[in-house]
Enzyme design. Structure first.
Site, mmCIF file in Angstrom:
data_model
loop_
_atom_site.group_PDB
_atom_site.id
_atom_site.type_symbol
_atom_site.label_atom_id
_atom_site.label_comp_id
_atom_site.label_asym_id
_atom_site.label_seq_id
_atom_site.Cartn_x
_atom_site.Cartn_y
_atom_site.Cartn_z
ATOM 1 N N ASP A 25 40.677 36.754 -18.991
ATOM 2 C CA ASP A 25 40.026 35.667 -18.955
ATOM 3 C C ASP A 25 38.652 36.656 -18.472
ATOM 4 O OD1 ASP A 25 39.728 32.699 -17.448
ATOM 5 O OD2 ASP A 25 39.375 34.099 -15.812
ATOM 6 N N GLU B 271 27.996 36.866 1.374
ATOM 7 C CA GLU B 271 27.492 36.770 0.289
ATOM 8 C C GLU B 271 26.102 36.520 0.837
ATOM 9 O OE1 GLU B 271 27.557 35.267 -2.745
ATOM 10 O OE2 GLU B 271 30.207 34.505 -2.290
#
Length: 288
Positions: free
Chosen positions: A228, A203
């Site tokens: 989804d 990240e």
């Protein structure tokens, strides 16, 4: 001949209703009209059968004839609209005439595989690497089905799945090596009730790359993953502009919108994704 003229005359009213309802629910209207036509046909069949049956005539009168016709109408209604019956064939024919595509998973998959089989040799001559061809072949049907439900172009979804998974080389797996089928890198938010996998990922926080352990969603198949993803993007107000860009075919706007909405922390995410979309669109142009 008069019996079939009667059927045709009665079905014209249904056809008029079908045309009126086509803009609202074309597939539903086609099914209902097909069922009505089959019911009328079954009534004529039963009428012909009774006419060919010997009758004593002793108890026959207007009342018994009316009762028999009403009973036949009930039987015809019960026998109409059954799976594999005449109405299924009529529905398919009506949908073809109305231009309604057959979007059943099996139909989409067969059409996709046929198109890809014809196009793959051409892709090789255009410099498309083998692993890119394989990834598209694997996910094309799932992407097209999800596109039909959400309006997001299949090429955009395949491109994002390719970018997130490194064209399938960096798929998210559990600590035991089990597949998660999560090619979109969708994290398990607090409201997620399905299976999950914990994975170490990178990240970018305050401009610095950090290794963190994050929880991601896990699915039972790639079809579930694409469904989804399409549901999440199209139903979340956070991605409203993203969907608008996608439905307008604006690849750059779609990629920027995802980054601005916080889909990923990589500051170069939009640029990278836009390039991957260009690659998939080159492939899609070959498939067209």
């Amino acid at each position: 001949m008069s019996s079939f003229q009667s059927i045709s005359g009665q079905s014209l009213g249904s056809l008029d209703q079908l045309k009126a309802a086509a803009s609202r629910d074309p597939k539903g209207a086609a099914r209902e009209t097909a069922k009505q036509f089959e019911a009328l046909f079954m009534q004529e069949v039963m009428k012909s059968m009774r006419a060919s049956t010997l009758s004593s005539g002793m108890l026959d009168n207007n009342a018994t004839q009316l009762g028999t016709e009403m009973l036949d109408t009930q039987f015809a209604g019960k026998l109409s609209g059954l799976p594999g019956g005449l109405s299924d064939a009529i529905t398919r024919q009506l949908q073809r005439q109305m231009g309604v595509p057959d979007l059943s998973p099996e139909s989409v998959r067969k059409a996709s595989q046929t198109t890809l089989a014809q196009a793959l040799p051409a892709l090789a001559t255009k410099g498309i690497p083998n692993h890119v061809q394989s990834f598209i072949q694997k996910h094309d049907a799932a992407a097209r089905a999800a596109s039909a439900a959400s309006g997001i172009p299949a090429s955009f979804m395949v491109a994002q799945a390719a970018h997130e998974s490194g064209w399938g080389k960096r798929e998210i797996t559990g600590t035991d090596g089990s597949k998660s089928y999560n090619v979109f890198g969708i994290k398990a938010t607090p409201g997620w009730t399905g299976k999950t996998v914990d994975v170490q990922t990178t990240e970018v926080i305050n401009g610095q790359a950090h290794k963190v352990t994050a929880r991601f969603r896990a699915y039972g198949s790639y079809d579930e993953a694409f469904k989804d993803y399409a549901r999440m993007i199209s139903s979340n107000e956070r991605y409203a502009k993203v969907v608008a860009h996608a439905q307008n075919g604006n690849a750059a706007g779609f990629a920027r919108g995802l980054q601005q909405a916080g889909y990923a922390t990589d500051p170069a995410y939009a640029e990278k994704l836009a390039k991957t979309i260009q690659t998939t669109q080159r492939v899609q142009s070959t498939l067209a």
